[in-house]
Design a protein around this motif. Structure first.
Motif, PDB file in Angstrom:
ATOM      1  N   SER A   1      -7.517 -56.925  13.547  1.00  0.00           N
ATOM      2  CA  SER A   1      -7.758 -55.869  12.561  1.00  0.00           C
ATOM      3  C   SER A   1      -6.845 -54.678  12.824  1.00  0.00           C
ATOM      4  O   SER A   1      -6.557 -53.896  11.920  1.00  0.00           O
ATOM      5  CB  SER A   1      -9.214 -55.408  12.624  1.00  0.00           C
TER       6      SER A   1
ATOM      7  N   LEU B   1      -8.539 -53.326   8.145  1.00  0.00           N
ATOM      8  CA  LEU B   1      -9.811 -53.368   7.408  1.00  0.00           C
ATOM      9  C   LEU B   1     -10.186 -52.013   6.808  1.00  0.00           C
ATOM     10  O   LEU B   1     -11.007 -51.948   5.904  1.00  0.00           O
ATOM     11  CB  LEU B   1     -10.943 -53.853   8.321  1.00  0.00           C
ATOM     12  N   GLN B   2      -9.599 -50.951   7.304  1.00  0.00           N
ATOM     13  CA  GLN B   2      -9.879 -49.628   6.720  1.00  0.00           C
ATOM     14  C   GLN B   2      -9.010 -49.346   5.493  1.00  0.00           C
ATOM     15  O   GLN B   2      -9.157 -48.309   4.866  1.00  0.00           O
ATOM     16  CB  GLN B   2      -9.667 -48.528   7.780  1.00  0.00           C
TER      17      GLN B   2
ATOM     18  N   LYS C   1     -10.664 -54.277   1.366  1.00  0.00           N
ATOM     19  CA  LYS C   1     -12.077 -53.913   1.285  1.00  0.00           C
ATOM     20  C   LYS C   1     -12.984 -55.145   1.218  1.00  0.00           C
ATOM     21  O   LYS C   1     -14.045 -55.201   1.826  1.00  0.00           O
ATOM     22  CB  LYS C   1     -12.284 -53.025   0.051  1.00  0.00           C
TER      23      LYS C   1
ATOM     24  N   ARG D   1     -13.680 -56.294   4.493  1.00  0.00           N
ATOM     25  CA  ARG D   1     -14.461 -55.319   5.250  1.00  0.00           C
ATOM     26  C   ARG D   1     -15.942 -55.483   4.892  1.00  0.00           C
ATOM     27  O   ARG D   1     -16.814 -55.434   5.745  1.00  0.00           O
ATOM     28  CB  ARG D   1     -13.985 -53.912   4.879  1.00  0.00           C
TER      29      ARG D   1
ATOM     30  N   GLU E   1     -11.449 -49.426  14.863  1.00  0.00           N
ATOM     31  CA  GLU E   1     -11.775 -48.237  14.069  1.00  0.00           C
ATOM     32  C   GLU E   1     -11.607 -46.962  14.876  1.00  0.00           C
ATOM     33  O   GLU E   1     -11.347 -45.907  14.315  1.00  0.00           O
ATOM     34  CB  GLU E   1     -13.199 -48.365  13.522  1.00  0.00           C
TER      35      GLU E   1
END
Ligand SMILES: Cc1ncc(COP(=O)(O)O)c(C=O)c1O
Length: 380
Positions: free
Chosen positions: A87, A329-330, A335, A338, A348
């Protein structure tokens, strides 16, 4: 008073000045013969890179993203097949998986290396998993031995994203060494200008450590699926390294080890000066199994001070970078995954903590000292 000169994040002009005669001569050679596409420099570069990597075969292509796409096409993956990706990487790694209708499965990074590890990947393997793409992020190789063992146990392909680690060496537990990019089934690299081995435009390559058959297939796919001219045997794409870029890369390849050694020397200077700040920052981790080639020298800055440190350095004329301000993923494009997903706490957290310092072979010791002095002053 003499103005203090700014310190760039990287500066390709310094390298050009250093290599000017050789680069100019190489470019002139192409301009004179006029074979801008499929000129002799392309095959010569592929052979020289193959020798450097002590690999089986190199297939040049248009860029690193194409290399990843061609790799997955070469492995005949079908829509719905799952491919494990980190990720925390440049989105191209996952983008090509989605583009081909495959299912990316995002896995968190290891806290120390920022790369995939077998321990993190294992819980995400399902009956549909077909491949793993470890990324050697910032020039730090992922733990390939354990990833290969896992892949063998579940019959998975391993595609190395070696865009940031050209020239890095991996040492297996039996003492054998191999260059990254030749360890998995296929290696993919980018010759984007800022990379350790960078062209003067876009470029990329697939590298093969053991499987000549896969290499021949990849070569065909990169050339419209043609085995020979006007004989299209499969659906492919048009992805070429051009002759001018190959000519530049042939010159730069001769200096790659020297440049990587200088990157390591700069990293050691940073390490030494900044180790006193342990607790406030974290310097890059160095596992014993590999040589880091420092595409980036990336700190973690704790206690929410990253942005203030970046601004402070900027005031002092020191440019820094954030690779990357968001995990894949951010990003809004991802999305849908996610929403399905998974716990990726490290991916993250890293975007808020990481800060890459100036890093390029021509950076001078006194500039490194100015950077470290400014960082130490910030924390006083
Ligand atoms: C880890 C990683 N993968 C893939 C790519 C894509 O390479 P390119 O920009 O040559 O398409 C890059 C380039 O920045 C990268 O850093």
């Amino acid at each position: 008073m003499k103005a203090i000169s700014p310190i760039p994040f990287f500066d390709l002009r310094r390298q050009y000045r250093h290599l000017k005669n050789e680069i100019d001569e190489a470019l002139q050679g192409v301009l004179q013969h006029g074979a801008f596409v499929r000129g002799p420099e392309v095959d010569l570069f592929a052979d020289e890179l193959c020798a450097y990597l002590q690999g089986e075969k190199v297939v040049p292509c248009g860029n690193g993203t194409d290399a990843l796409q061609i790799a997955l096409m070469t492995l005949d993956l079908k829509p719905g097949d799952e491919v494990i990706v980190p990720s925390f990487t440049y989105p191209a790694t996952a983008e090509v998986v989605a583009l081909l209708g495959l299912s990316p499965r995002f896995v968190d990074s290891d806290e120390n290396t920022f790369c995939l590890s077998a321990e993190r990947v294992a819980p995400y393997i399902t009956k549909r998993t077909k491949a793993i793409i470890p990324v050697h992020l910032y020039g730090q190789p992922a733990p390939m031995e354990e990833i290969l063992q896992l892949a063998e146990a579940y019959n998975l392909y391993v595609v190395e994203d070696n865009a940031q680690a050209m020239g890095a060496t991996y040492t297996f537990s039996n003492g054998e060494t191999q260059k990254t990019g030749t360890i998995g089934d296929i290696g993919c690299t980018s010759f984007f200008p800022s990379k350790n081995l960078g062209a003067y435009g876009d470029g990329g390559a697939l590298t093969f450590g053991k499987n000549e058959e896969l290499a021949q297939k990849a070569k065909k796919i990169a050339n419209h699926g043609q085995k020979e001219k006007y004989l299209h045997e499969c659906i492919g794409c048009n992805s070429r390294l051009d002759s001018l870029q190959a000519a530049v890369l042939r010159v730069k390849l001769r200096y790659l080890d020297k440049f990587n050694a200088r990157r390591r020397e700069i990293a050691a200077l940073y390490d030494r000066a900044l180790s006193s700040l342990e607790g406030a920052i974290q310097i890059p981790f160095r596992p014993s199994y590999s040589s880091h080639v420092f595409y980036q020298y990336t700190l973690r800055v704790y206690a929410g001070k990253r942005d203030a440190l970046k601004a402070y350095l900027s005031e002092k004329g020191i440019s820094t970078g954030i690779y990357y301000p968001r995990s894949v993923l951010q990003q809004s494009a991802y999305k849908v995954w996610r929403d399905q997903c998974v716990d990726v706490p490290i991916s993250e957290r890293l975007p808020k903590e990481i800060l890459s310092l100036p890093m390029f072979p021509e950076l001078e010791d006194q500039e490194v000292e100015r950077v470290t002095t400014a960082i130490i002053d910030f924390f006083k």
